[in-house]
Write a protein that holds these residues in place. Structure first.
Motif, short mmCIF file in Angstrom:
data_model
loop_
_atom_site.label_atom_id
_atom_site.label_comp_id
_atom_site.label_asym_id
_atom_site.label_seq_id
_atom_site.Cartn_x
_atom_site.Cartn_y
_atom_site.Cartn_z
N SER A 106 2.96 3.74 9.51
CA SER A 106 3.16 2.36 9.16
C SER A 106 2.08 1.67 8.46
CB SER A 106 3.31 1.71 10.73
OG SER A 106 4.44 1.84 11.35
N ASN A 107 0.87 2.14 8.64
CA ASN A 107 -0.27 1.56 7.98
C ASN A 107 -0.12 1.83 6.57
OD1 ASN A 107 -1.16 0.67 10.47
ND2 ASN A 107 -2.74 2.33 10.82
N ALA A 108 0.18 2.94 6.22
CA ALA A 108 0.36 3.53 4.92
C ALA A 108 1.51 2.71 4.04
CB ALA A 108 0.87 5.04 4.87
N ILE A 109 2.55 2.48 4.86
CA ILE A 109 3.61 1.61 4.27
C ILE A 109 3.02 0.13 3.91
CG2 ILE A 109 5.87 0.62 4.83
CD1 ILE A 109 6.67 2.98 6.27
N LYS A 110 2.41 -0.59 5.02
CA LYS A 110 1.92 -1.89 4.98
C LYS A 110 0.84 -1.70 3.51
CE LYS A 110 -0.64 -5.29 7.19
NZ LYS A 110 -1.51 -5.56 8.26
N ASP A 111 0.01 -0.78 3.50
CA ASP A 111 -0.86 -0.91 2.35
C ASP A 111 -0.13 -0.83 1.23
OD1 ASP A 111 -3.09 -0.78 4.21
OD2 ASP A 111 -3.48 1.16 4.18
N TYR A 112 0.79 0.09 1.22
CA TYR A 112 1.65 -0.07 -0.11
C TYR A 112 2.00 -1.30 -0.65
CZ TYR A 112 4.49 1.58 -3.94
OH TYR A 112 5.17 1.71 -5.09
N LEU A 113 2.97 -1.92 0.39
CA LEU A 113 3.28 -3.11 0.14
C LEU A 113 2.47 -4.20 -0.12
CD1 LEU A 113 6.17 -3.03 3.22
CD2 LEU A 113 6.54 -2.44 0.93
N LEU A 114 1.23 -4.24 0.36
CA LEU A 114 0.26 -5.32 0.12
C LEU A 114 -0.30 -4.92 -1.15
CD1 LEU A 114 -1.48 -5.74 3.25
CD2 LEU A 114 0.08 -7.67 2.27
N GLN A 115 -0.15 -3.96 -1.62
CA GLN A 115 -0.84 -3.54 -3.16
C GLN A 115 0.18 -3.67 -4.14
OE1 GLN A 115 -2.13 0.54 -2.81
NE2 GLN A 115 -3.56 0.08 -1.24
#
Length: 644
Positions: A583-592
Motif C-alpha cells: 500500500s505504501n509503495a502504491i501511494k508513493d507512486y501515485l503521489l509522484q
C-alpha cells in the motif's frame, strides 16, 4: 416631414394606408406619419373628454417617441404596459429606448430580467454592450470621419463601392423624377460619383447602368464577381405603380447585369424589401424585411442563390442579430457582418454594430462600434474596404447635426478593423462512448489571475457559447457533478487557433469509471499482482496505477483509500506487513505521478484479515482460489458528495 429613408417609417410606396381602421383624426395623422399633428389631435380628443383606447395611447406614445419627447413617451409606454398586454415587442423596445434616453439604464436592465418572453440572446447582447460602452476604452477610437462634398440639402445615403467609384441613393431633385408625396422630395434615385485619393466624391451624376424608372430606385450593391447590381425599386405594372388589394405599394429587390438584363429577385406587393447585400463567397443575398417571423420591427434575412436565381425561402438571421428593434443595411467584410439597429442598448437611434460570422454560420454577439462613429442620431449603411495606402476606408450615412441635409454620406478612415475584439468559446459537451449530449454542464472562463470572467451552462443539446472582451490569457473550465472535468489554458497563439472551430469536449461519467465491489464504490481498474513476498512495483503494476492517476485526475475532488489484501498463505504478521508495504509503495507512486495528498485519505494493508472465500489458515485450496484473495482496492470515500 423629411423622408426617414427606411429608418422611421419603413414605407416608400404611394399608399393611403387603407388597411388601418381610423377612429379619430389623431389616428389618421399617426398612420400618415404626421406625428406632431397626431399629438395635437390626440390631446384635443382627451380635452373633449373622449376616451382614449390603449391602442391610441400607444400611438400617442409612438408619436412622442418619433418627435424625441422621450419623457412623455416613457410614461405612456409604462402605463399601457402595466395595464394591458397589447404592447408588441417592437413597442417594448421603444419603451426601453425611451427609458435609456432618460438615463434610467438600471430600470431597463430590470425590465429585461422580468420579461421572460424576450429571447435570452437579447439580455446577453444588452449586458455585453452596456459593459463595453461603459468601459474606459472606446472600441471605435481612431476613426477619422469627414462629410463628403457631394452631399446636398436633400437625403443622400446608402453608399456602395462600384469599382473605383461610389454608388449611392439620393432624393435630390431630378428632371426624370416626380415628387414623392410624404417627403416633399423627389423619388429616390441611384447616383454614381468618382472617388479621389482622399476618399471625397466628385463628378456626381445619375447612374445609367440600370433600367430607368420614374419611381423609387435606391440602396444599390454592386457585385464585381458576377457584374450585377442589386437594388430596391418600386413595384410597377408597366409604367405605373402596382398596388395590393389594400392600396399598398411595396418595394422589391431587382438585379441588373452589365449587359442590361434585369430580373426581379424578391417581389411581393404587400411586403417591402430593403438594403440588399450579396455575399459572393457564400452566394447569399442578404436584405431587410418585416415578415411575420420578425423579432420586432424590420429584421435581416438572407436567401441562398445560384447563378442569380433565388434557391431558398427567406431565412431569418435569428435573435443573436435581430431584436425587438429594427435591423437594416447588412454588409459583410473580412468574415464580419456589419449592420445597423435601433435596439434600446445603443448610443442613439440607429447604431452600427459588428458581429463575427462563425464557422457554423452562426453569429457572435453584435458589438456596438462605439461613440467614435455612432451618435445620438442615426448611423446606417456602413461599408468598408482596405485602403490603397494604409488601414481601411469606408462610408456610412447619418442624420447627425452639422450635415448638409437630413441624411448625409460620411467617409471615414481607420487604422484597424473597427469594433471591439472579442474571444468566443463555443462547442459541445458529450459523454463517451456514444457522444450523448450532456446538459447543465458548468462552463467557466477565467482570466490570467484566475478570476471568473463569465459562466454559462450547456443547453439540452450539450452546446455552450460564451463571448468576452479580448484578453491575452484565458482558461476554460468545464465541470458537472458526477462527471469528469476539463480544463485548458490559452495564450495569444492558442487563443487565435481556438477561435477557428468549436471545442468538442467529452466528459466521462463517474459511474463509468467506478464499480461496486465488496459493498464499496471502487475505481474500475484491472487487477494486478505483486511477486510473492515482494512489494516491488513491476511494469504491469505501474501500467494499472497510471490508469488510477488518470481516472482520479478526471475528478480532482475525488478522495480514495488504498486497501491491499493478501491470501492466507504465510504468517498473519508477515502478511500484514507485506500488504502495508505494498500500500505504501502504491501511494508513493501515485503521489509522484500526479495525485496530491488531498486525493488520498489512507493507504492500509489488511493482510489476510478479509478473506473472500473459504481459503483460510489450515484449509487446502487451489492456487486460483488463493489468488482471488490477492487484491488492491481503490475505494472512493466521498462518492456521495461527488454525485450530489
Amino acid at each position: 416631414m423629411k423622408l426617414k429613408l427606411f429608418i422611421s417609417i419603413f414605407v416608400l410606396g404611394v399608399t393611403t394606408v387603407l388597411a388601418q381602421e381610423f377612429t379619430s383624426k389623431g389616428d389618421r395623422y399617426f398612420y400618415s406619419y404626421a406625428y406632431e399633428d397626431a399629438i395635437r389631435e390626440y390631446h384635443k380628443q382627451m380635452a373633449d373628454g373622449k376616451i382614449m383606447t390603449n391602442h391610441q395611447l400607444l400611438n400617442l406614445a409612438d408619436s412622442y417617441f418619433r418627435t424625441r419627447q422621450y419623457d412623455k413617451a416613457t410614461k405612456l409606454y409604462l402605463d399601457v404596459n402595466k395595464n394591458d398586454s397589447i404592447m408588441s415587442d417592437h413597442q417594448f423596445n421603444k419603451m426601453l429606448q425611451s427609458l435609456a434616453k432618460t438615463s434610467e439604464k438600471e430600470r431597463v436592465k430590470a425590465f429585461l430580467k422580468s420579461n421572460e418572453k424576450l429571447a435570452g440572446e437579447l439580455s446577453e447582447n444588452a449586458d455585453f454592450n452596456y459593459r463595453m460602452l461603459e468601459s474606459s476604452s472606446d472600441p471605435a477610437s481612431g476613426f477619422f470621419i469627414f462629410n463628403i462634398g457631394a452631399n446636398t440639402a436633400q437625403a443622400d445615403f446608402s453608399p456602395s463601392f462600384y469599382n473605383d467609384k461610389l454608388l449611392f441613393s439620393s432624393s435630390r431633385k431630378s428632371k426624370s423624377k416626380k415628387v414623392y408625396g410624404p417627403s416633399g422630395e423627389s423619388y429616390l434615385d441611384i447616383y454614381v460619383a468618382d472617388r479621389d485619393n482622399s476618399g471625397n466624391l466628385k463628378n456626381v451624376q445619375v447612374f445609367g447602368g440600370i433600367p430607368d424608372s420614374p419611381y423609387h430606385k435606391s440602396t444599390p450593391y454592386y457585385s464585381a464577381r458576377n457584374g450585377s447590381i442589386y437594388y430596391v425599386l418600386s413595384n410597377t405594372e408597366g409604367k405605373n405603380l402596382a398596388f395590393d388589394e389594400k392600396g399598398k405599394n411595396a418595394l422589391s429587390i431587382g438585379m441588373a447585369y452589365d449587359n442590361g438584363f434585369f430580373r426581379f429577385l424578391l417581389k411581393d406587393l404587400s411586403t417591402s424589401f430593403y438594403y440588399p447585400y450579396y455575399d459572393e463567397k457564400a452566394e447569399r443575398l442578404y436584405f431587410s424585411a418585416n415578415f411575420d417571423d420578425s423579432y420586432g420591427g424590420t429584421d435581416i434575412y438572407y436567401v441562398v442563390t445560384n447563378n442569380g436565381q433565388v434557391m431558398s425561402q427567406p431565412i431569418n438571421l435569428g435573435p443573436r442579430i435581430n431584436t425587438p428593434g429594427n435591423e437594416i443595411a447588412p454588409f459583410v467584410f473580412d468574415n464580419s457582418l456589419y449592420f445597423s439597429s435601433d435596439v434600446f442598448y445603443g448610443v442613439g437611434g440607429m447604431d452600427i454594430y459588428r458581429s463575427n460570422i462563425l464557422s457554423d454560420q452562426s453569429f457572435s454577439i453584435p458589438v456596438n462600434l462605439g461613440t467614435g462613429i455612432n451618435t445620438k442620431y442615426d448611423e446606417f449603411g456602413f461599408i468598408i474596404k482596405e485602403d490603397q495606402t494604409d488601414g481601411f476606408i469606408g462610408y456610412f450615412s447619418s442624420n447627425r447635426s452639422g450635415g448638409k441635409g437630413d441624411d448625409d454620406i460620411y467617409g471615414f478612415k481607420v487604422n484597424a478593423k473597427p469594433g471591439l475584439k472579442t474571444l468566443i468559446f463555443r462547442g459541445k459537451v458529450m459523454q463517451p462512448p456514444y457522444d450523448e449530449a450532456i446538459a447543465d454542464v458548468n462552463v467557466t472562463i477565467k482570466g490570467a489571475n484566475n478570476e471568473v470572467l463569465k459562466q454559462v451552462t450547456t443547453d439540452n443539446f450539450g452546446n455552450y457559447h460564451i463571448e468576452i472582451p479580448y484578453t491575452d490569457v484565458a482558461s476554460i473550465h468545464i465541470a458537472k457533478n458526477s462527471f469528469a472535468s476539463f480544463e485548458e489554458t490559452y495564450d495569444p497563439k492558442t487563443l487565435e487557433e481556438m477561435q477557428k472551430a468549436p471545442l468538442q469536449v467529452r466528459l466521462e461519467s463517474m459511474n463509468d469509471v467506478l464499480k461496486d465491489r465488496e459493498g464499496k464504490k471502487v475505481l474500475d481498474v484491472n487487477d494486478f499482482y505483486f511477486a510473492s513476498g515482494k512489494s516491488t512495483l513491476t511494469p504491469d503494476i505501474t501500467f494499472v496505477l497510471d490508469d488510477v492517476v488518470k481516472k482520479v485526475a478526471m475528478f480532482p475532488e475525488m478522495i480514495i483509500s488504498i486497501e491491499t489484501h493478501t491470501d492466507s498463505r504465510g504468517g498473519k504478521s508477515s502478511n500484514q506487513k507485506i500488504s502495508q508495504a505494498r500500500s505504501n509503495a502504491i501511494k508513493d507512486y501515485l503521489l509522484q505521478n500526479g495525485l496530491s495528498n488531498s486525493n488520498i485519505k489512507s493507504a492500509k494493508g489488511f493482510g489476510e484479515e478479509y478473506i473472500l472465500n473459504n481459503c483460510k489458515d489450515g484449509v487446502y485450496c487451489l492456487d486460483f482460489l488463493h489468488k482471488q484473495n490477492l487484491r488492491t482496492l481503490f475505494v472512493v470515500e466521498n462518492y456521495a458528495d461527488l454525485v450530489k
